[in-house]
Each structure stands twice: as C-alpha cells, then as structure tokens.
Design a protein around this motif. Structure first.
Motif, PDB file in Angstrom:
ATOM      1  N   SER A   7       2.621  -5.176 -16.407  1.00 24.40           N
ATOM      2  CA  SER A   7       4.049  -5.276 -16.090  1.00 24.40           C
ATOM      3  C   SER A   7       4.847  -4.028 -16.473  1.00 24.40           C
ATOM      4  O   SER A   7       5.788  -3.662 -15.767  1.00 24.40           O
ATOM      5  CB  SER A   7       4.668  -6.518 -16.722  1.00 24.40           C
ATOM      6  OG  SER A   7       4.591  -6.445 -18.131  1.00 24.40           O
ATOM      7  N   ALA A  12       9.150  -3.611  -9.939  1.00 29.73           N
ATOM      8  CA  ALA A  12       9.453  -5.001  -9.599  1.00 29.73           C
ATOM      9  C   ALA A  12       9.055  -5.252  -8.148  1.00 29.73           C
ATOM     10  O   ALA A  12       9.041  -4.336  -7.332  1.00 29.73           O
ATOM     11  CB  ALA A  12      10.937  -5.279  -9.792  1.00 29.73           C
ATOM     12  N   GLY A  13       8.693  -6.483  -7.858  1.00 31.23           N
ATOM     13  CA  GLY A  13       8.329  -6.840  -6.494  1.00 31.23           C
ATOM     14  C   GLY A  13       8.110  -8.324  -6.373  1.00 31.23           C
ATOM     15  O   GLY A  13       8.150  -9.060  -7.361  1.00 31.23           O
ATOM     16  N   ASP A  14       7.844  -8.752  -5.164  1.00 28.69           N
ATOM     17  CA  ASP A  14       7.659 -10.175  -4.901  1.00 28.69           C
ATOM     18  C   ASP A  14       6.202 -10.599  -4.881  1.00 28.69           C
ATOM     19  O   ASP A  14       5.880 -11.735  -5.206  1.00 28.69           O
ATOM     20  CB  ASP A  14       8.300 -10.544  -3.553  1.00 28.69           C
ATOM     21  CG  ASP A  14       9.804 -10.393  -3.591  1.00 28.69           C
ATOM     22  OD1 ASP A  14      10.417 -10.713  -4.625  1.00 28.69           O
ATOM     23  OD2 ASP A  14      10.364  -9.923  -2.578  1.00 28.69           O
ATOM     24  N   LYS A  15       5.300  -9.697  -4.483  1.00 30.61           N
ATOM     25  CA  LYS A  15       3.900 -10.083  -4.316  1.00 30.61           C
ATOM     26  C   LYS A  15       2.978  -9.072  -4.998  1.00 30.61           C
ATOM     27  O   LYS A  15       3.029  -7.874  -4.714  1.00 30.61           O
ATOM     28  CB  LYS A  15       3.555 -10.192  -2.836  1.00 30.61           C
ATOM     29  CG  LYS A  15       2.179 -10.736  -2.594  1.00 30.61           C
ATOM     30  CD  LYS A  15       1.922 -10.949  -1.121  1.00 30.61           C
ATOM     31  CE  LYS A  15       0.512 -11.470  -0.935  1.00 30.61           C
ATOM     32  NZ  LYS A  15       0.173 -11.566   0.478  1.00 30.61           N
ATOM     33  N   VAL A  36       1.737  -3.875  -5.124  1.00 31.78           N
ATOM     34  CA  VAL A  36       2.997  -4.591  -5.263  1.00 31.78           C
ATOM     35  C   VAL A  36       3.684  -4.523  -3.907  1.00 31.78           C
ATOM     36  O   VAL A  36       3.925  -3.426  -3.391  1.00 31.78           O
ATOM     37  CB  VAL A  36       3.895  -3.980  -6.361  1.00 31.78           C
ATOM     38  CG1 VAL A  36       5.228  -4.703  -6.413  1.00 31.78           C
ATOM     39  CG2 VAL A  36       3.201  -4.025  -7.716  1.00 31.78           C
ATOM     40  N   ASP A  37       3.920  -5.675  -3.327  1.00 28.06           N
ATOM     41  CA  ASP A  37       4.535  -5.760  -1.997  1.00 28.06           C
ATOM     42  C   ASP A  37       3.808  -4.880  -0.979  1.00 28.06           C
ATOM     43  O   ASP A  37       4.415  -4.224  -0.134  1.00 28.06           O
ATOM     44  CB  ASP A  37       6.028  -5.411  -2.048  1.00 28.06           C
ATOM     45  CG  ASP A  37       6.820  -6.388  -2.889  1.00 28.06           C
ATOM     46  OD1 ASP A  37       6.346  -7.537  -3.077  1.00 28.06           O
ATOM     47  OD2 ASP A  37       7.903  -6.020  -3.374  1.00 28.06           O
TER      48      ASP A  37
END
Length: 134
Positions: A7, A12-15, A36-37
């Motif tokens: 992390s 940051a991301g959704d998937k 990531v995404d």
C-alpha cells in the motif's frame, strides 16, 4: 502479496491485480506484476545467481548503477528499485543465491525505505517456496 506491504508503494485505485509469470531457459526468471486499475505499478523479479553474489552485484547485473547499500549490504537501493539476495543452493541452475528486484513504476518521493521493508518481508516469504538445497 500482502496489501499492507504494497500500500505504501502503490497509487490509489479501484482494482488491484497480481499477475505471476516466468521466463524459460537454463536460468528462469520469476516475475510478479502488480497492476492498479490496469497499469503496472510494481514489479518483483527473481533471478538465480552464483554463490557469493551480493545485493550490489545483483543491482549492477541489472544495470542499476546508482544504488546505495543498506542494512550491512543486505539491500541495494536506487530511486525506483531495490535488490536483495538470499542463500539458495540449486545445482540445476548452478546457483548459490537467488536475487529479488522490486521496481516501483511511479515512486512518490524517496521510497527506498518502503521498498526495503516490502522486499525484506517478500523475499523471506518467497524464499521458502524456492527449490533450494537446505
């Protein structure tokens, strides 16, 4: 790969997705891409090395020349990469060490310490799965 270890190195991301792969040949390489995404943001590569190989030498072999040694030589760090080696004798690959390289695609500031913490845990865990002569 444990989310708590990655992390600090990922945007940051959704998937989040991890894709393992490997190369063939007399000394195969193992890869783990963390997406990531849909974009590769972190890569971990494992390579068989001769006995006596250090983290600095592994970095140099992978054409990373501006690295600094940390933790008594256990790690070699650059702006976007970290290296370490573990003892792992394997006669099939004429190896005495196995090196790990982690690359962060978009480092945010100095991520050397974060890469080192990730690589310390990852290499220790992954080394237990390697076909080493113990």
């Amino acid at each position: 790969m444990a989310p708590r270890l990655t992390s600090d190195l990922l945007p940051a991301g959704d998937k989040l997705r991890v894709t393992p792969s490997h190369s063939g040949g007399p000394s195969p390489r193992q890869f783990r891409n963390v997406l990531v995404d849909g974009d590769i943001e972190l890569t971990v590569e494992g390579v068989w090395r001769p006995s006596g190989t250090t983290a600095e030498q592994a970095a140099s072999k992978e054409l990373t020349f501006e690295s600094r040694s940390t933790d008594g030589g256990r790690f070699a760090l650059s702006n976007d990469k970290a290296f370490t080696v573990v003892d792992c004798a394997n006669t099939d690959y004429k190896a005495g060490k196995y090196s790990f390289e982690v690359t962060v695609s978009h480092p945010d500031g100095d991520v050397g310490g974060k890469m080192q913490r990730f690589l310390a845990a990852f290499s220790e865990s992954y080394a237990r799965k390697l076909p080493c002569r113990r």
